[in-house]
Design a protein around this motif. Structure first.
Motif, PDB file in Angstrom:
ATOM      1  N   UNK A  87       0.856  -1.179   0.000  1.00 25.06           N
ATOM      2  CA  UNK A  87       0.000   0.000   0.000  1.00 25.06           C
ATOM      3  C   UNK A  87       0.898   1.237   0.000  1.00 25.06           C
ATOM      4  N   UNK A  88       0.880   1.968  -1.111  1.00 27.99           N
ATOM      5  CA  UNK A  88       1.663   3.198  -1.231  1.00 27.99           C
ATOM      6  C   UNK A  88       0.804   4.354  -0.723  1.00 27.99           C
ATOM      7  N   UNK A  89       1.353   5.143   0.209  1.00 28.16           N
ATOM      8  CA  UNK A  89       0.625   6.250   0.812  1.00 28.16           C
ATOM      9  C   UNK A  89       1.054   7.574   0.196  1.00 28.16           C
ATOM     10  N   UNK A  90       0.200   8.568   0.351  1.00 29.09           N
ATOM     11  CA  UNK A  90       0.533   9.905  -0.122  1.00 29.09           C
ATOM     12  C   UNK A  90       0.527  10.048  -1.626  1.00 29.09           C
ATOM     13  N   UNK A  91      -0.278   9.237  -2.304  1.00 33.14           N
ATOM     14  CA  UNK A  91      -0.340   9.294  -3.764  1.00 33.14           C
ATOM     15  C   UNK A  91      -1.238  10.464  -4.181  1.00 33.14           C
ATOM     16  N   UNK A  92      -0.753  11.390  -4.981  1.00 34.41           N
ATOM     17  CA  UNK A  92      -1.595  12.521  -5.388  1.00 34.41           C
ATOM     18  C   UNK A  92      -2.656  12.085  -6.396  1.00 34.41           C
ATOM     19  N   UNK A  93      -3.847  12.658  -6.259  1.00 34.20           N
ATOM     20  CA  UNK A  93      -4.924  12.341  -7.192  1.00 34.20           C
ATOM     21  C   UNK A  93      -5.995  11.477  -6.556  1.00 34.20           C
ATOM     22  N   UNK A  94      -7.183  11.439  -7.178  1.00 37.54           N
ATOM     23  CA  UNK A  94      -8.301  10.663  -6.669  1.00 37.54           C
ATOM     24  C   UNK A  94      -8.190   9.211  -7.110  1.00 37.54           C
ATOM     25  N   UNK A  95      -8.495   8.288  -6.190  1.00 35.27           N
ATOM     26  CA  UNK A  95      -8.454   6.865  -6.497  1.00 35.27           C
ATOM     27  C   UNK A  95      -9.832   6.372  -6.917  1.00 35.27           C
ATOM     28  N   UNK A  99      -5.058   4.807  -8.883  1.00 36.87           N
ATOM     29  CA  UNK A  99      -5.309   5.949  -9.749  1.00 36.87           C
ATOM     30  C   UNK A  99      -6.002   5.473 -11.025  1.00 36.87           C
ATOM     31  N   UNK A 100      -6.788   6.331 -11.670  1.00 37.41           N
ATOM     32  CA  UNK A 100      -7.443   5.923 -12.927  1.00 37.41           C
ATOM     33  C   UNK A 100      -6.451   5.443 -13.979  1.00 37.41           C
ATOM     34  N   UNK A 101      -5.221   5.979 -13.962  1.00 40.61           N
ATOM     35  CA  UNK A 101      -4.226   5.546 -14.945  1.00 40.61           C
ATOM     36  C   UNK A 101      -3.816   4.091 -14.749  1.00 40.61           C
ATOM     37  N   UNK A 148     -11.617   3.834  -5.772  1.00 37.96           N
ATOM     38  CA  UNK A 148     -12.481   3.366  -4.689  1.00 37.96           C
ATOM     39  C   UNK A 148     -12.449   4.415  -3.597  1.00 37.96           C
ATOM     40  N   UNK A 149     -13.623   4.934  -3.228  1.00 31.80           N
ATOM     41  CA  UNK A 149     -13.647   6.114  -2.377  1.00 31.80           C
ATOM     42  C   UNK A 149     -13.602   5.815  -0.885  1.00 31.80           C
ATOM     43  N   UNK A 150     -13.349   4.558  -0.457  1.00 36.11           N
ATOM     44  CA  UNK A 150     -13.237   4.309   0.978  1.00 36.11           C
ATOM     45  C   UNK A 150     -11.867   4.703   1.524  1.00 36.11           C
ATOM     46  N   UNK A 151     -10.906   5.009   0.627  1.00 28.89           N
ATOM     47  CA  UNK A 151      -9.598   5.506   1.032  1.00 28.89           C
ATOM     48  C   UNK A 151      -9.187   6.607   0.056  1.00 28.89           C
ATOM     49  N   UNK A 152      -8.285   7.445   0.517  1.00 32.58           N
ATOM     50  CA  UNK A 152      -7.790   8.523  -0.338  1.00 32.58           C
ATOM     51  C   UNK A 152      -6.280   8.459  -0.419  1.00 32.58           C
ATOM     52  N   UNK A 153      -5.756   8.769  -1.590  1.00 27.65           N
ATOM     53  CA  UNK A 153      -4.311   8.935  -1.792  1.00 27.65           C
ATOM     54  C   UNK A 153      -3.520   7.672  -1.500  1.00 27.65           C
ATOM     55  N   UNK A 154      -4.086   6.522  -1.884  1.00 24.10           N
ATOM     56  CA  UNK A 154      -3.357   5.261  -1.765  1.00 24.10           C
ATOM     57  C   UNK A 154      -3.331   4.549  -3.109  1.00 24.10           C
ATOM     58  N   UNK A 155      -2.320   3.722  -3.287  1.00 24.76           N
ATOM     59  CA  UNK A 155      -2.207   2.874  -4.483  1.00 24.76           C
ATOM     60  C   UNK A 155      -1.776   1.499  -4.000  1.00 24.76           C
ATOM     61  N   UNK A 156      -2.634   0.496  -4.208  1.00 27.91           N
ATOM     62  CA  UNK A 156      -2.355  -0.851  -3.722  1.00 27.91           C
ATOM     63  C   UNK A 156      -1.808  -1.742  -4.825  1.00 27.91           C
ATOM     64  N   UNK A 157      -0.861  -2.595  -4.453  1.00 28.10           N
ATOM     65  CA  UNK A 157      -0.348  -3.642  -5.330  1.00 28.10           C
ATOM     66  C   UNK A 157      -0.507  -4.970  -4.594  1.00 28.10           C
ATOM     67  N   UNK A 158      -0.782  -6.027  -5.333  1.00 26.56           N
ATOM     68  CA  UNK A 158      -0.822  -7.358  -4.721  1.00 26.56           C
ATOM     69  C   UNK A 158      -0.264  -8.361  -5.714  1.00 26.56           C
ATOM     70  N   UNK A 159       0.365  -9.385  -5.186  1.00 33.75           N
ATOM     71  CA  UNK A 159       0.946 -10.407  -6.048  1.00 33.75           C
ATOM     72  C   UNK A 159       1.062 -11.721  -5.313  1.00 33.75           C
ATOM     73  N   UNK A 160       1.220 -12.800  -6.054  1.00 29.03           N
ATOM     74  CA  UNK A 160       1.425 -14.124  -5.472  1.00 29.03           C
ATOM     75  C   UNK A 160       2.691 -14.729  -6.064  1.00 29.03           C
ATOM     76  N   UNK A 161       3.200 -15.750  -5.394  1.00 30.15           N
ATOM     77  CA  UNK A 161       4.481 -16.333  -5.792  1.00 30.15           C
ATOM     78  C   UNK A 161       4.330 -17.379  -6.877  1.00 30.15           C
ATOM     79  N   UNK A 162       3.347 -17.227  -7.725  1.00 37.47           N
ATOM     80  CA  UNK A 162       3.159 -18.080  -8.903  1.00 37.47           C
ATOM     81  C   UNK A 162       2.832 -17.169 -10.079  1.00 37.47           C
ATOM     82  N   UNK A 163       3.325 -17.483 -11.266  1.00 34.99           N
ATOM     83  CA  UNK A 163       3.099 -16.591 -12.415  1.00 34.99           C
ATOM     84  C   UNK A 163       1.696 -16.654 -12.992  1.00 34.99           C
TER      85      UNK A 163
END
Length: 688
Positions: free
Chosen positions: A461-469, A653-655, A471-486
Motif C-alpha cells: 500500500x503506497x501512501x501519499x499518492x496525489x490524485x483521486x483513487x 489511480x485511474x491511470x 475506490x472512495x473508501x480511502x484517499x491517496x493510496x495505491x495498492x499492489x498485490x501479487x502471489x508467488x506463482x506466475x
C-alpha cells in the motif's frame, strides 16, 4: 436524424470491396478476420438431447450462439425544431441552410451523398457506391466530421487510406442497422420554412435505433466511442459527431473544409438525446428450442456448474471424496518437507514444464482465435459476471462468519499474515513513455507455515499518492498485490466460483480432477510453483492479472527480490518459521529490496486480459524499487494494524485501473469480505 432520414429504398452496393462476411452479424460463422467470434457455448452435459449444434472447431462443446446475434436498441429523442432553428441562425438563406444540414449529415435530404453531388442534389436518390480517400481525401465535398463519414469511414482509415487494407479495417466494425421513427412528425415533408414556422410543439419525437452485430465491443461500442464521440477523429480537434455526438467541454465544434478558408461552427447544441437502451441476445431457432425445453438433471451434483456446496447431498461418495481430498492435502504438505529434493527438481524442470504448459494453452487460444478481436488493453465482460461475483462474495463472507464468528477474523483468502513492514516505494528515473500515474516522477486462518505456504502473497500500500483513487473508501493510496506463482489458480471468475463452491464442500482438489470438467493444466501450473519457501523476502510476486498503464496500455507486474542469499526450510519447521526468517534477514541487512518490473501487453490473443492462466512473454521493464529498511515488525500492535488494513486493487489511480474479470470481481469481493472481517472483530474501517 433531425434533418430526416432519406426516403425510398436504399440501393445495395455492387462494389465487391463493400461486402462483409456473415460472421460480422451472425454468430457461428467466419468474420472479417476469417475467425469465429466468441459466443455462448454449452457443455454437452447440459444438452443431453443434442438440441444444439456441436462447435465446428476442435471442441466437444455445444453451440448456443450459432445463428444468433446481438441486438442493440436505443431510443434517441430528436430536437427537430431546435436543429432547424440553429441552422436558421447560422445560414439565413434557405438554400444555404439545407446545404449546411447536408454537410453535417453527409447526404442531401433525398439521400444523395455529398461525395457524388457536392454542390446540390442531382435527384438520383440514395447511392452507396463511393469511397472517400480517392474521391474526397480532404473533405472538401463531404466534411471529415460529417455523420455518415464518422459512422462508416469506408476507405479513409489509416495506416493506408484508399487501400484494401483500409477497407478491411473498416469491415471489422460494420453494423447491420435500421431506424424506426416514433412520435408524430413536426410537419409533413422537409420544407425549411414550414419546419421553422411550426416551432417547438413540446411533443417528443425521435428514432428507435436498432442494429445487429456479432461483437458488441468491437462493433457498436467501437463505432460509438472511437468514431462518433472521438474529439480527434480524422485529425480534427474538439469535435464530435455533429448530430448524435456528446457535447463535452472543448468538443462541440463542426468544421467544413474549404479553399482558401475553412468554416468552423462553435458551441453546437445537442440535437439528439438518448432516453434509454439495452443489449439483447437473439438466439437462433435451435437455441430457442433448447431454451424452451424442460431442464434435465446433470450426471452428478458435484459437476453441476451452479450447485451450491450447501445443497450437496450428505452421501457416502461425498464423505469418500472429502477423505480423498484430505489425504491428497496431507500428501502435498508432507512433500513440502523434502525441500532440497524439490529445489533440485525445480532447477531441472520447473520453467521448461511451465513453458510447455503455456504452449498448450496458447495453442488452444490460437485455434479458437480467443480474444483475437480485442484491441490492446481492451476488456471483455463475461456473461453472468456480476452474478458470479456476488456468489463468490457470499461464499467467502459465509466462510468468514462460519470460521471466525467466535474469534479474531483473518482475511478470507490469504489467511496468515507473516508481517506488516514499513517500506519506501522508490520510483526509478524513467523515460517519458513510462511516466504514468504513480510512476510519473521519481519519489518515495492461521495454520503452520509448512502447510500454508504453497503460494505466498504480497500486499503493498503506497501512501501519499496525489490524485483521486477509483475506490472512495480511502484517499491517496495505491495498492499492489501479487502471489508467488506466475498464473492465478483459476483462469477467470466463473472458474473461481466453481472452486469456491468445492472448497465449501471440502473438495477443492475435485475442481482440478473432475473428469466432467477437468483443469489439469491449471493444476500442473500451480503444482510447479507451489512449494515450501525459505523466506518471503526471497520470492518473486506476480500480479497474474493486468492493469492499465495510462490510456490504451495494459501491463502485468512482478516484484523481484534483490537478495542473493537463499534461506533453507528448517526441519522440523516451526509454525512461524517464515516470520522468523524475515526477522533474521532484517537483523542481518540494512534493507531488503524488491524491484518492480512491468510487462506491456503486445497481443490480445497471446497476452489476454481476461485469462489469468496465461503468462505474458513481453520483456520486463524495471520502474520502481520497494525498499524495506531494518525495523521491528513482529509485535502485537503491528499485527493488529495488519488486520485492519484493506488491500484492494481498486485503491488505484485511474491511470492504473484494474483490468479483466478477476479484477472486476475483486472490487466487490475484497470490499465486502473486509467489512465482514471488521464487523466480526468489532473494528472500524481503517483509513491509512
Amino acid at each position: 436524424m433531425p434533418c430526416a432520414a432519406p426516403s425510398g429504398p436504399i440501393t445495395a452496393s455492387q462494389d465487391e470491396r463493400q461486402r462483409v462476411p456473415a460472421g460480422e452479424f451472425v454468430l457461428g460463422y467466419a468474420n472479417a478476420r476469417d475467425q469465429i467470434t466468441m459466443r455462448p457455448l454449452v457443455d454437452p452435459i447440459e444438452d443431453p438431447d443434442d438440441l444444439l449444434p456441436e462447435v465446428e472447431q476442435d471442441s466437444d462443446l455445444h453451440d448456443l450462439g450459432r445463428n444468433g446475434s446481438y441486438l442493440v436498441f436505443r431510443q434517441l429523442s430528436q430536437d427537430v425544431s431546435g436543429f432547424w432553428s440553429w441552422l436558421e441562425g447560422k445560414a439565413p438563406d434557405t438554400e444555404d441552410r439545407v446545404a449546411l444540414a447536408a454537410k453535417m449529415v453527409g447526404r442531401w435530404p433525398d439521400g444523395q451523398p455529398l461525395v457524388k453531388a457536392p454542390e446540390r442534389p442531382k435527384g438520383e436518390g440514395t447511392d452507396n457506391d463511393f469511397g472517400y480517400h480517392h474521391e474526397d481525401a480532404d473533405g472538401l465535398k463531404c466534411p471529415l466530421g460529417a455523420h455518415i463519414r464518422r459512422t462508416n469511414p469506408r476507405d479513409m482509415l489509416p495506416p493506408k487510406p484508399g487501400s484494401d487494407d483500409s477497407l478491411a479495417i473498416n469491415r471489422r466494425h460494420r453494423l447491420l442497422r435500421r431506424g424506426r421513427t416514433y412520435g408524430p412528425p413536426l410537419v409533413e415533408g422537409l420544407a425549411p420554412e414550414e419546419l421553422l414556422a411550426a416551432g417547438d410543439d413540446g411533443v417528443e419525437r425521435g428514432l428507435h435505433f436498432l442494429c445487429l452485430n456479432a461483437d458488441l465491443s468491437r462493433q457498436f461500442e467501437f463505432v460509438q466511442h472511437t468514431w462518433v464521440d472521438n474529439a480527434n477523429f480524422a485529425g480534427l480537434q474538439g469535435e464530435t459527431d455533429p448530430l448524435i455526438g456528446e457535447r463535452v467541454e472543448g468538443a462541440s465544434a463542426f468544421t467544413i473544409p474549404d479553399a482558401p478558408v475553412r468554416r468552423r461552427y462553435h458551441d453546437l447544441p445537442r440535437f439528439v438525446q438518448m432516453r434509454g437502451g439495452a443489449y439483447f441476445f437473439l438466439p437462433g431457432l435451435r437455441a430457442l428450442r433448447y431454451l424452451a425445453s424442460s431442464p434435465r438433471n446433470l450426471t452428478s451434483a458435484v459437476s453441476a456448474p451452479t450447485a451450491p456446496a450447501t445443497l450437496l447431498p450428505d452421501t457416502w461418495w461425498l464423505h469418500t471424496g472429502r477423505w480423498l481430498n484430505a489425504a491428497l492435502e496431507r500428501g502435498i504438505a508432507l512433500s513440502r518437507r523434502a525441500t532440497r529434493l524439490r529445489n533440485g527438481v525445480d532447477r531441472l524442470i520447473q520453467w521448461p514444464a511451465t513453458r510447455g504448459l503455456q504452449t498448450l494453452i496458447q495453442r488452444r487460444r490460437r485455434r479458437h482465435a480467443i480474444d483475437a478481436d480485442l484491441a490492446i488493453a481492451e476488456e471483455r465482460v463475461l456473461p453472468g459476471e456480476e452474478a458470479v461475483t456476488r456468489q463468490i462474495t457470499e461464499q467467502m463472507s459465509a466462510f468468514l462468519l462460519r470460521t471466525y464468528r467466535h474469534g479474531t477474523a483473518e482475511r478470507a483468502g490469504n489467511t496468515k499474515t507473516y508481517g506488516l513492514l514499513a517500506a519506501e516505494f522508490e520510483v526509478l528515473d524513467l523515460p517519458d513513455e513510462l511516466r504514468c500515474g504513480l510512476f510519473r516522477a521519481p519519489g518515495p486462518r492461521v495454520t503452520p507455515d509448512i502447510r500454508n505456504n504453497g503460494v505466498l502473497s504480497l500486499g503493498v500500500k503506497v501512501l501519499g499518492v496525489p490524485g483521486e483513487t477509483l475506490l472512495d473508501d480511502e484517499a491517496n493510496t495505491q495498492d499492489f498485490s501479487g502471489i508467488s506463482a506466475p498464473t492465478f489458480t483459476t483462469p477467470d471468475v466463473h472458474e473461481n466460483a466453481k472452486l469456491q463452491r468445492l472448497i465449501g464442500a471440502g473438495l477443492p482438489t475435485w475442481y482440478f480432477l473432475n473428469p466432467f470438467d477437468s483443469h489439469y493444466t491449471d493444476m500442473l501450473l500451480q503444482a510447479l510453483h507451489a512449494k515450501a519457501q525459505g523466506s518471503p523476502f526471497e520470492v518473486s510476486y506476480w500480479s497474474c492479472v493486468p492493469y492499465l498503464f495510462g490510456k490504451g496500455r495494459a501491463i502485468k507486474y512482478r516484484f523481484v527480490p534483490m537478495l542473493e542469499s537463499r534461506s533453507v526450510v528448517p526441519l522440523p519447521a516451526p509454525d512461524d518459521y517464515l516470520r522468523q526468517a524475515m526477522v533474521r534477514t532484517l537483523e542481518a541487512h540494512e534493507e531488503v529490496v524488491f524491484e518492480l518490473r512491468i510487462q506491456f501487453q503486445e497481443d490480445p490473443m497471446t497476452m489476454p486480459i481476461e485469462d489469468a492462466s496465461v503468462i505474458w512473454t513481453s520483456p520486463e521493464v524495471p520502474v520502481a524499487r520497494l525498499r524495506l529498511p531494518r525495523q521491528e515488525f513482529a509485535t502485537d500492535a503491528r499485527d493488529r494494524l495488519a488486520r485492519k488494513l484493506t488491500i484492494n486493487p481498486w485503491h488505484a489511480l485511474p491511470e492504473h485501473r484494474p483490468l479483466g474479470n478477476q479484477n472486476r470481481a475483486r472490487k466487490q469481493i475484497y470490499y465486502e469480505t473486509s467489512r465482514v472481517r471488521q464487523r466480526i472483530n468489532d473494528e472500524q474501517h481503517f483509513k491509512p
